[in-house]
Design an enzyme around this catalytic site. Structure first.
Site, PDB file in Angstrom:
ATOM      1  N   ASP B  92       0.864  -1.178   0.000  1.00  0.00           N
ATOM      2  CA  ASP B  92       0.000   0.000   0.000  1.00  0.00           C
ATOM      3  C   ASP B  92       0.903   1.231   0.000  1.00  0.00           C
ATOM      4  OD1 ASP B  92       0.979   0.336   2.498  1.00  0.00           O
ATOM      5  OD2 ASP B  92      -0.894  -0.043   3.536  1.00  0.00           O
ATOM      6  N   ASP B 265      -7.987  -7.142   0.678  1.00  0.00           N
ATOM      7  CA  ASP B 265      -7.027  -7.393   1.757  1.00  0.00           C
ATOM      8  C   ASP B 265      -7.723  -7.043   3.054  1.00  0.00           C
ATOM      9  OD1 ASP B 265      -6.639  -4.302   1.351  1.00  0.00           O
ATOM     10  OD2 ASP B 265      -5.724  -4.785   3.277  1.00  0.00           O
ATOM     11  N   CYS B 303     -12.791 -28.333   6.449  1.00  0.00           N
ATOM     12  CA  CYS B 303     -11.639 -27.546   5.988  1.00  0.00           C
ATOM     13  C   CYS B 303     -10.395 -28.420   5.883  1.00  0.00           C
ATOM     14  CB  CYS B 303     -11.407 -26.389   6.961  1.00  0.00           C
ATOM     15  SG  CYS B 303      -9.984 -25.359   6.558  1.00  0.00           S
ATOM     16  N   CYS B 305      -7.211 -27.205   5.762  1.00  0.00           N
ATOM     17  CA  CYS B 305      -5.992 -26.457   6.101  1.00  0.00           C
ATOM     18  C   CYS B 305      -5.152 -27.234   7.110  1.00  0.00           C
ATOM     19  CB  CYS B 305      -6.326 -25.059   6.621  1.00  0.00           C
ATOM     20  SG  CYS B 305      -6.788 -24.986   8.361  1.00  0.00           S
ATOM     21  N   CYS B 308      -6.874 -27.540  10.560  1.00  0.00           N
ATOM     22  CA  CYS B 308      -8.051 -28.407  10.666  1.00  0.00           C
ATOM     23  C   CYS B 308      -7.729 -29.870  10.398  1.00  0.00           C
ATOM     24  CB  CYS B 308      -9.149 -27.912   9.731  1.00  0.00           C
ATOM     25  SG  CYS B 308      -9.799 -26.303  10.257  1.00  0.00           S
ATOM     26  N   HIS B 334      -5.776 -21.005   9.901  1.00  0.00           N
ATOM     27  CA  HIS B 334      -7.122 -21.428   9.492  1.00  0.00           C
ATOM     28  C   HIS B 334      -7.931 -20.261   8.929  1.00  0.00           C
ATOM     29  CE1 HIS B 334     -11.115 -22.968   9.222  1.00  0.00           C
ATOM     30  NE2 HIS B 334     -11.525 -21.962   9.973  1.00  0.00           N
TER      31      HIS B 334
END
Lengths: 372, 372
Positions: B92, B265, B303, B305, B308, B334
């Site tokens: 940014d 974002d 999930c 990930c 998980c 997660h």
């Protein structure tokens, strides 16, 4: 389910290379165990831990008893499942913590009563309770409940702690009935050679699958630790793993290994990591130091850990200065890797006949430099 | 070196599926960018981040300028090398931070003078300086320097901020000369539709490779954000990526995507993670809650990930209760994965013609449930 083979003996010291088989895999000795107090090696994920080369971790019975409690862990299918670590785990007995952390209310031959520092409630640990907790946690190796005297302590106090520890060992053995968990005994005796000798004799007489030297690193000078190790280690049975509790400095590790010690644990690598300190070539580097600000070399140029292969000193300096969590994680990962690397190098040097008590393989003029 | 293809258009909304090519790889849109403020997504290693499926992260020019400073990052070979992240990075411009975090001393057409909150020193950001910093950081996408008015603000104040932002955009474009970095413009206008429209018209006129809607999520109610998005998005050029800054709630993401927004974002997933909160099926779960104490199911059963697949609610509850760093890391991992999964599901649903503004694919009766 448990066995220990000695695969190589050092030609010039009492050091040996071995392999301890456990229900969750093999542990190659000499081996250093990172400390996962509350079912997590602080700041390090199981996946990251595996990549450090760690084969077995230590978890704290005392802490897990207080939080979350062994029932929860047991319900989860044991500590391995609970924390997502499918490798060997050793649990200590809680003895060290109860005497060093708890507010003691009463110690007698029965056990210890203390105040729960989390909520002030009254709790009790006895050999029976400590072993029951460890059986519920489901570690691969449980430790007998012991009384760990402080330093300094009088001969009489340490003698009393020894007698109690031996009595508690008998009771620990009597209550322990989990075939997929090995029970190790603990030698006490403080800095009194005759008490250490007697304790080594008594604990060795139980024909256990492993023996630990406890009550070290409780505040005594470093040379006292080495003195105890030199005195006690030769008295222990040959064919079982020998574990020196709470020791993690490279110097003391090498001396202990040269006296025939196989296993170690210490909070030092992770505690140093959380304080911004890295172990590099036998030194301690404070990454907060401004000299690292624009040092774009890998943390340790000779290290293959996740941290050193991906990150520079300047980046770690930046993370530590910015109080970023990742800095603590990356330094802990490196410090653990450093100790694992050191114990592996010792093993290789023992096999090759170039190990010695002053082992420092990072030094370019060391004959064991190639093991680093 | 930069291009953007639209590969699929939604049959019932303005949503589209695209691909943004950058020097560090492709970014599939719609895409959510985790925020790596100081060159680290808080508590998450680059390796863990990659496994969340994240393709691009946002880093903060303002923060990196203050610490470690762009010279250090440039010396390191740029931000990708400095932080060990070899995927796309967007920086940014520092505009949002300087107006929301800094102690402002002076704002005028030249730029902004403010006090460094770290050491009290006086600092200055102008369009030229903000772009120079971003060129030194070496991000794939730089943002033009803008004035981000607070909420609420008067029409006159917001109008002034718009005019300045447009002038600063011209100066940002004039100074920017890095061919392997794309420069995006930012639309301001607060909650005033006519100012938003005018800003969209002006910023669109520069023929930039990407445009952002800024000045949202500065304290205004959620329906105002959606109102702005509905108003502004249709005015933007078709063939370039459109980025809605600072937005991360699933509801707002779906509405924005249905209006043709491609990039997002937000600090929300990592900030929630650090506060012990998990995003599950459109809900926020406080893992500190006692109901999770003995809940041995995976955090989110649907999930895939790292968290998980390896860890249960009971373990995460234990880590959060014990204030263990790993808890914050695992929840952040997660939560990021959850947002990435949501944007991917949107993409799939757009391609398959089953996307809608109220997209909630975790619901079993959703026609897009299969995308989850």
């Amino acid at each position: 389910m448990f066995s220990f083979q000695i695969n190589s003996n050092c030609s010039s010291t009492r050091a040996r290379v071995g392999c301890l088989n456990t229900p969750h895999g093999d542990v190659h000795t000499p081996q250093f165990m990172p400390v996962g107090t509350l079912g997590t090696v602080k700041g390090v994920s199981p996946d990251q831990l595996l990549k450090t080369g760690s084969e077995m971790i230590l978890a704290n019975t005392y802490h897990l008893h207080l939080q979350p409690g062994e029932e929860i862990v047991h319900e989860a299918g044991g500590l391995h499942k609970f924390m997502g670590w499918d490798q060997p785990i050793l649990t200590d007995s809680g003895g060290y913590q109860v005497f060093s952390l708890g507010k003691l209310n009463k110690i007698d031959d029965e056990g210890v009563e203390f105040k729960n520092p989390r909520d002030g409630s009254h709790l009790k640990l006895t050999p029976e309770i400590a072993i029951q907790i460890q059986m519920s946690l489901g570690s691969d190796i449980a430790m007998a409940f012991d009384q760990c005297p402080p330093y300094p302590a009088t001969f009489n106090d340490v003698e009393e702690a020894c007698l109690r520890t031996h009595n508690w060992l008998e009771r620990s053995i009597a209550i322990h009935n989990k075939s997929d968990q090995a029970l190790f005994g603990i030698i006490q005796g403080g800095c009194y050679p005759e008490l250490r000798e007697e304790s080594a004799r008594v604990v060795s007489s139980f024909n256990l699958p492993g023996i630990a030297i406890g009550g070290v690193s409780v505040g005594e000078p470093s040379d006292q630790i080495n003195h105890i190790v030199r005195k006690v280690a030769p008295l222990l049975p040959e064919g079982i793993p020998r574990y020196l509790m709470g020791i993690g400095s490279l110097r003391e590790l090498a001396i202990a290994v040269s006296n025939g010690i196989d296993l170690f644990d210490c909070v030092m690598p992770t505690r140093l990591g959380r304080h911004g300190t890295a172990l590099v070539s036998g030194e301690r580097w404070n990454l907060r130091n401004a000299t690292f600000r624009n040092d774009h070399k890998p943390l340790d140029e000779t290290c293959l850990c996740e941290t050193c292969t991906n990150h520079t000193r300047a980046y770690l300096h930046h993370l530590i200065r910015s109080e970023e969590l990742l800095g603590l994680t990356l330094l802990s990962v490196h410090n653990i890797s450093h100790l694992i690397r050191f114990t592996r190098a010792m093993g290789r040097a023992i096999e090759d006949g170039c190990f010695s008590e002053d082992f420092a393989p990072w030094q370019k003029d060391s004959i064991a430099h190639y093991t680093w």
